[in-house]
Design a protein around this motif. Structure first.
Motif, PDB file in Angstrom:
ATOM      1  N   LYS A   1       5.896 -61.276  10.174  1.00  0.00           N
ATOM      2  CA  LYS A   1       5.555 -60.380  11.285  1.00  0.00           C
ATOM      3  C   LYS A   1       6.345 -59.094  11.115  1.00  0.00           C
ATOM      4  CE  LYS A   1       5.184 -61.656  15.622  1.00  0.00           C
ATOM      5  NZ  LYS A   1       3.753 -61.521  15.894  1.00  0.00           N
ATOM      6  N   ARG A   2       5.854 -58.051  11.743  1.00  0.00           N
ATOM      7  CA  ARG A   2       6.635 -56.817  11.677  1.00  0.00           C
ATOM      8  C   ARG A   2       7.954 -57.052  12.423  1.00  0.00           C
ATOM      9  NH1 ARG A   2       8.889 -52.415  14.203  1.00  0.00           N
ATOM     10  NH2 ARG A   2       8.354 -50.386  13.324  1.00  0.00           N
ATOM     11  N   PRO A   3       9.092 -56.860  11.731  1.00  0.00           N
ATOM     12  CA  PRO A   3      10.359 -57.109  12.407  1.00  0.00           C
ATOM     13  C   PRO A   3      10.615 -56.078  13.511  1.00  0.00           C
ATOM     14  CG  PRO A   3      10.759 -56.149  10.247  1.00  0.00           C
ATOM     15  CD  PRO A   3       9.274 -56.386  10.348  1.00  0.00           C
ATOM     16  N   CYS A   4      11.412 -56.466  14.487  1.00  0.00           N
ATOM     17  CA  CYS A   4      11.783 -55.558  15.571  1.00  0.00           C
ATOM     18  C   CYS A   4      13.309 -55.417  15.597  1.00  0.00           C
ATOM     19  CB  CYS A   4      11.300 -56.113  16.906  1.00  0.00           C
ATOM     20  SG  CYS A   4       9.508 -56.239  17.017  1.00  0.00           S
ATOM     21  N   PHE A   5      13.771 -54.377  16.271  1.00  0.00           N
ATOM     22  CA  PHE A   5      15.208 -54.092  16.314  1.00  0.00           C
ATOM     23  C   PHE A   5      15.537 -53.612  17.722  1.00  0.00           C
ATOM     24  CE2 PHE A   5      13.216 -53.089  12.316  1.00  0.00           C
ATOM     25  CZ  PHE A   5      13.922 -53.884  11.421  1.00  0.00           C
ATOM     26  N   HIS A   6      16.456 -54.278  18.379  1.00  0.00           N
ATOM     27  CA  HIS A   6      16.773 -53.866  19.740  1.00  0.00           C
ATOM     28  C   HIS A   6      18.085 -54.503  20.160  1.00  0.00           C
ATOM     29  CE1 HIS A   6      15.792 -52.446  23.792  1.00  0.00           C
ATOM     30  NE2 HIS A   6      14.798 -51.804  23.229  1.00  0.00           N
ATOM     31  N   ASP A   7      18.835 -53.791  20.999  1.00  0.00           N
ATOM     32  CA  ASP A   7      20.114 -54.344  21.456  1.00  0.00           C
ATOM     33  C   ASP A   7      20.128 -54.714  22.930  1.00  0.00           C
ATOM     34  OD1 ASP A   7      21.104 -54.148  18.927  1.00  0.00           O
ATOM     35  OD2 ASP A   7      22.126 -52.244  19.251  1.00  0.00           O
ATOM     36  N   GLU A   8      19.051 -54.425  23.652  1.00  0.00           N
ATOM     37  CA  GLU A   8      19.023 -54.770  25.085  1.00  0.00           C
ATOM     38  C   GLU A   8      17.918 -55.758  25.433  1.00  0.00           C
ATOM     39  OE1 GLU A   8      18.844 -51.199  24.363  1.00  0.00           O
ATOM     40  OE2 GLU A   8      21.033 -51.206  24.231  1.00  0.00           O
ATOM     41  N   TYR A   9      17.033 -56.036  24.489  1.00  0.00           N
ATOM     42  CA  TYR A   9      15.895 -56.913  24.799  1.00  0.00           C
ATOM     43  C   TYR A   9      16.364 -58.332  25.127  1.00  0.00           C
ATOM     44  CZ  TYR A   9      11.841 -59.928  23.962  1.00  0.00           C
ATOM     45  OH  TYR A   9      10.866 -60.888  24.088  1.00  0.00           O
ATOM     46  N   LEU A  10      17.109 -58.928  24.239  1.00  0.00           N
ATOM     47  CA  LEU A  10      17.474 -60.344  24.430  1.00  0.00           C
ATOM     48  C   LEU A  10      18.317 -60.518  25.692  1.00  0.00           C
ATOM     49  CD1 LEU A  10      18.249 -61.288  20.708  1.00  0.00           C
ATOM     50  CD2 LEU A  10      16.259 -61.989  22.070  1.00  0.00           C
ATOM     51  N   SER A  11      19.272 -59.609  25.915  1.00  0.00           N
ATOM     52  CA  SER A  11      20.157 -59.773  27.073  1.00  0.00           C
ATOM     53  C   SER A  11      19.404 -59.571  28.393  1.00  0.00           C
ATOM     54  CB  SER A  11      21.357 -58.827  26.984  1.00  0.00           C
ATOM     55  OG  SER A  11      20.911 -57.508  26.833  1.00  0.00           O
ATOM     56  N   ALA A  12      18.231 -58.917  28.344  1.00  0.00           N
ATOM     57  CA  ALA A  12      17.452 -58.741  29.578  1.00  0.00           C
ATOM     58  C   ALA A  12      17.050 -60.096  30.162  1.00  0.00           C
ATOM     59  CB  ALA A  12      16.214 -57.886  29.309  1.00  0.00           C
ATOM     60  N   PHE A  13      16.956 -61.119  29.309  1.00  0.00           N
ATOM     61  CA  PHE A  13      16.570 -62.446  29.821  1.00  0.00           C
ATOM     62  C   PHE A  13      17.713 -63.111  30.594  1.00  0.00           C
ATOM     63  CE2 PHE A  13      13.422 -61.574  26.608  1.00  0.00           C
ATOM     64  CZ  PHE A  13      12.254 -61.929  27.270  1.00  0.00           C
ATOM     65  N   ASN A  14      18.889 -62.481  30.602  1.00  0.00           N
ATOM     66  CA  ASN A  14      19.981 -63.009  31.429  1.00  0.00           C
ATOM     67  C   ASN A  14      19.916 -62.475  32.864  1.00  0.00           C
ATOM     68  OD1 ASN A  14      20.908 -64.341  29.182  1.00  0.00           O
ATOM     69  ND2 ASN A  14      22.321 -62.698  28.579  1.00  0.00           N
ATOM     70  N   HIS A  15      19.045 -61.495  33.107  1.00  0.00           N
ATOM     71  CA  HIS A  15      18.887 -60.993  34.482  1.00  0.00           C
ATOM     72  C   HIS A  15      18.182 -62.075  35.293  1.00  0.00           C
ATOM     73  CE1 HIS A  15      19.043 -56.435  33.351  1.00  0.00           C
ATOM     74  NE2 HIS A  15      19.730 -57.163  32.507  1.00  0.00           N
ATOM     75  N   PRO A  16      18.614 -62.299  36.533  1.00  0.00           N
ATOM     76  CA  PRO A  16      17.977 -63.353  37.332  1.00  0.00           C
ATOM     77  C   PRO A  16      16.519 -63.062  37.671  1.00  0.00           C
ATOM     78  CG  PRO A  16      19.649 -62.155  38.601  1.00  0.00           C
ATOM     79  CD  PRO A  16      19.760 -61.672  37.202  1.00  0.00           C
ATOM     80  N   ASN A  17      16.116 -61.805  37.567  1.00  0.00           N
ATOM     81  CA  ASN A  17      14.725 -61.470  37.935  1.00  0.00           C
ATOM     82  C   ASN A  17      13.798 -61.428  36.722  1.00  0.00           C
ATOM     83  OD1 ASN A  17      15.863 -59.144  36.827  1.00  0.00           O
ATOM     84  ND2 ASN A  17      14.461 -57.802  37.938  1.00  0.00           N
ATOM     85  N   VAL A  18      14.245 -61.981  35.578  1.00  0.00           N
ATOM     86  CA  VAL A  18      13.390 -61.968  34.379  1.00  0.00           C
ATOM     87  C   VAL A  18      13.121 -63.399  33.927  1.00  0.00           C
ATOM     88  CG1 VAL A  18      13.163 -61.188  31.985  1.00  0.00           C
ATOM     89  CG2 VAL A  18      14.337 -59.740  33.652  1.00  0.00           C
ATOM     90  N   SER A  19      11.849 -63.724  33.741  1.00  0.00           N
ATOM     91  CA  SER A  19      11.492 -65.069  33.267  1.00  0.00           C
ATOM     92  C   SER A  19      10.623 -64.949  32.023  1.00  0.00           C
ATOM     93  CB  SER A  19      10.681 -65.833  34.307  1.00  0.00           C
ATOM     94  OG  SER A  19      11.305 -65.802  35.554  1.00  0.00           O
ATOM     95  N   LEU A  20      10.923 -65.791  31.063  1.00  0.00           N
ATOM     96  CA  LEU A  20      10.080 -65.877  29.872  1.00  0.00           C
ATOM     97  C   LEU A  20       9.030 -66.955  30.111  1.00  0.00           C
ATOM     98  CD1 LEU A  20       9.798 -64.946  26.837  1.00  0.00           C
ATOM     99  CD2 LEU A  20      11.013 -67.062  26.272  1.00  0.00           C
ATOM    100  N   VAL A  21       7.777 -66.612  29.859  1.00  0.00           N
ATOM    101  CA  VAL A  21       6.718 -67.633  29.912  1.00  0.00           C
ATOM    102  C   VAL A  21       6.251 -67.830  28.477  1.00  0.00           C
ATOM    103  CG1 VAL A  21       4.511 -68.301  30.900  1.00  0.00           C
ATOM    104  CG2 VAL A  21       6.042 -66.774  32.189  1.00  0.00           C
ATOM    105  N   ASP A  22       6.656 -68.937  27.902  1.00  0.00           N
ATOM    106  CA  ASP A  22       6.357 -69.206  26.495  1.00  0.00           C
ATOM    107  C   ASP A  22       4.973 -69.846  26.410  1.00  0.00           C
ATOM    108  OD1 ASP A  22       7.036 -69.266  23.801  1.00  0.00           O
ATOM    109  OD2 ASP A  22       7.649 -71.368  23.929  1.00  0.00           O
TER     110      ASP A  22
END
Ligand code: NAP
Length: 601
Positions: free
Chosen positions: A384-405
């Motif tokens: 897949k095309r790789p991505c690069f980011h330093d705030e994306y993963l930590s955004a899932f630690n916010h209580p108002n963010v949910s991942l729907v897999d």
């Protein structure tokens, strides 16, 4: 266990895991999309929220050149023409201004993950240095407009205008170009600079037309609904539940700003991206003082060389592209006599090490173990095309963010919101960050209009069995037509698209200038030149389908069907192509000045 490099792993176990994850996603219909050309229910997803539409009279005139597309490619061709004194040309674009992808993509957090000092074109000429190592979209758009202003490219440009047909007229030796605004242009030369990822993609999900909330595509961000603007907080989302569908290069950039703005954010993920380190930072004030004339071209070359596995004195860009991508793409041979099988084994080991590092990063950053597990990418790095980011993963630690897999996709969309595994996610707003039709979408489809050549045959018919070109830029049967180099088109593919656009514009600009100085004759690619070019492309095609078939489905492996990739649509040189050999060949061709391969009449 494979031993010896510090990356001990059980190759069979990893391969099995990769295949199991692939199979979860290889579901029928995963690549189905809505037909935005013909289904009126979805027409609004393409309309321009950024620039008001203005009525104007149709234009009927003769001109020297029509350039279709006002993105980086069209802008660079336009500057070359102005520099060469070819003054009579018009840029046509469906957008309301210059900028191409950077005109349309103004979603929150939009930035370019290729280093700004090599991505923004003509920095030396405009005496400009981007503010950050990776530039945000508004700065890129402003820079492209500044180039347009410098070269007066808006003059004569027809914006909010779509070409409906372009037909070669042998009698006049001109292209007859018709548009959806009633324009009738007669052009000596016709340039397709239509872009690569220009056709936005709306997935075909049952029920989506009945969704009762607000919805739009990331490439037409509706700031009237969300409030704010690029780089400014979205003030209207504080009481809204927002869904984001798609976690590619676009989706991952939207997440953190949405997490800050929305009451709740659901991120619907089919396949996790590999999220490498970005390490953005402001441009060092001392950077400029160390730069010598010619620095930007040298830096682009340096990046290209590293990506192609060529020796360099120093890796100037020195980022995750040049570390991870280059390492996986071109693991150096350990010994001259190293066997291919041994090299492949080591390549897999390098790949495993890099993907393990990505997975560890997820585990380190994301606090909830189940969410972290779902965010781990289980496939080889280049799948897949790789991505690069330093705030994306930590955004899932916010209580108002949910991942729907949802590896198999969304079940359906009800009026209340998407349904996954029987659960309805009630939303006020759903953003489709579902990308664009693949890079390999044939040129005639990306152009979006009928292109009718010398013998009345359309480009679509002519290319029914695959591409046919000289240099990936001139097309047999289509006199006086140029296409900017792009994937699937017998040219080369580069991570830094700007560098390829610079080269393409130089070749096309210089060729048109030379022809114009010579009385603007008609040219056509000879059959022999086309046959030789195409046989070279086919001859160097590397069938990577056995490796790619094990990949998670993506645009890169033709959504799980790499065996269908057509060798005629390959590149100059093996794999993604040899940029330097391609450039040398084109420069020699220009220098020779005899337009070899073209019949000029
Ligand atoms: P993309 O890479 O094609 O990603 C689309 C996303 O939507 C993927 O996560 C995909 O899931 C998901 N999706 C598509 N159809 C779906 C469906 N029916 N159900 C559920 N999910 C679905 O598009 P993109 O993120 O807009 O990026 C496109 C390209 O633009 C990039 O590859 C890159 O070349 C360019 N880009 C560059 C930058 C940059 O910084 N340079 C930034 C943004 C974009 P799957 O992964 O499972 O298919």
């Amino acid at each position: 266990m494979q031993q010896g490099s510090g990356n001990e792993f059980d190759p069979d176990a990893v391969r099995s895991k990769y295949l199991a994850e692939r199979d979860k996603r290889l579901v029928p219909g995963r690549a189905d999309i809505r037909d935005l050309d013909h289904d009126d229910r979805f027409a609004r997803y393409r309309s321009d929220p950024f620039t008001p539409y203005q009525e104007r009279d149709p234009v009927t005139e003769e001109t020297d050149v029509v350039i279709v597309g006002g993105g980086i490619a069209g802008i660079l061709v336009g500057t070359q023409l102005r520099k060469a004194g070819v003054e009579r040309f018009r840029i046509i674009d469906q957008a309301g201004g210059l900028g191409g992808t950077w005109y349309w993509n103004r979603y929150p957090g939009v930035m370019c993950d290729v280093e700004s000092y090599i991505y923004l074109p003509m920095l030396e000429e405009l005496d400009y240095l981007p503010r950050h190592r990776y530039a945000f979209g508004d700065e890129i758009l402003a820079h492209l407009q500044a180039i347009g202003d410098r070269y007066d490219l808006d003059r004569g440009a027809l914006f909010h205008t779509g070409v409906t047909s372009a037909t070669w007229d042998e009698g006049s030796g001109r292209w007859q170009v018709a548009t959806d605004r009633g324009d009738r242009l007669s052009a000596r030369y016709y340039v397709l600079a239509v872009g690569i990822l220009n056709l936005l993609k709306l997935p075909d999900i049952a029920g989506m037309e009945d969704f009762a909330g607000h919805s739009f595509h990331s490439a037409r961000w509706d700031y009237a609904y969300t409030g704010g603007g690029p780089g400014r907080p979205m003030t209207e989302l504080g009481d809204k539940v927002v869904g984001l569908l798609g976690t590619g290069a676009t989706g991952i950039q939207c997440v953190e700003p949405l997490a800050r703005a929305a009451r709740h954010l659901y991120v619907f993920q089919r396949t996790p991206s590999a999220i490498g380190v970005r390490d953005n930072r402001p441009t060092d004030p001392t950077f400029a003082s160390g730069l010598q004339p010619g620095w930007q071209r040298a830096r682009m070359d340096n990046f290209q060389a590293v990506m192609l596995g060529r020796p360099v004195e120093a890796d100037l860009v020195d980022d995750s592209w040049t570390h991870d991508y280059a390492a996986v793409q071109n693991p150096p041979r350990k010994r001259p006599d190293e066997s291919f099988a041994e090299w492949m084994r080591r390549a897999e080991e390098v790949d495993f090490g890099i993907m393990e590092a990505h997975r560890s990063r997820v585990a380190d950053v994301v606090e909830d173990p189940a969410t972290a597990e779902s965010l781990k990418p289980w496939y080889r790095y280049l799948c897949k095309r790789p991505c690069f980011h330093d705030e994306y993963l930590s955004a899932f630690n916010h209580p108002n963010v949910s991942l729907v897999d949802c590896p198999g996709g969304i079940d359906r969309i009800d009026p209340a919101g998407p349904v996954v595994d029987g659960t309805t996610y009630e939303l006020d707003c759903l953003v489709y960050a579902t990308g664009f039709q693949a890079e390999l979408t044939p040129l005639y489809r990306r152009a979006g209009h009928d292109i009718v050549g010398a013998d009345g045959v359309t480009l679509a018919d002519r290319w029914a069995d695959g591409a046919a070109t000289l240099f990936g830029m001139m097309l047999p049967g289509f006199p006086n037509l140029f296409a900017m180099p792009a994937p699937g088109q017998q040219a080369v593919v580069t991570v830094n698209y700007t560098q390829l656009a610079v080269l393409g514009a130089e070749v096309i600009g210089a060729t048109i200038a030379a022809l114009t100085a010579d009385g603007s004759p008609v040219f056509e690619v000879t059959e022999q030149a086309e046959a030789e070019w195409t046989s070279g492309i086919v001859g160097s095609f590397v069938d990577a389908s056995p490796v790619m078939a094990a990949c998670t489905p993506s645009r890169i492996n033709n959504e799980g069907h790499p065996e269908q990739l057509n060798p005629r649509n390959g590149n100059y040189g093996r794999g993604f192509g040899d940029f330097f050999a391609y450039r040398d060949l084109l420069r020699s061709w220009l220098e020779a000045g005899d337009l070899e391969g073209l019949e000029v009449r």
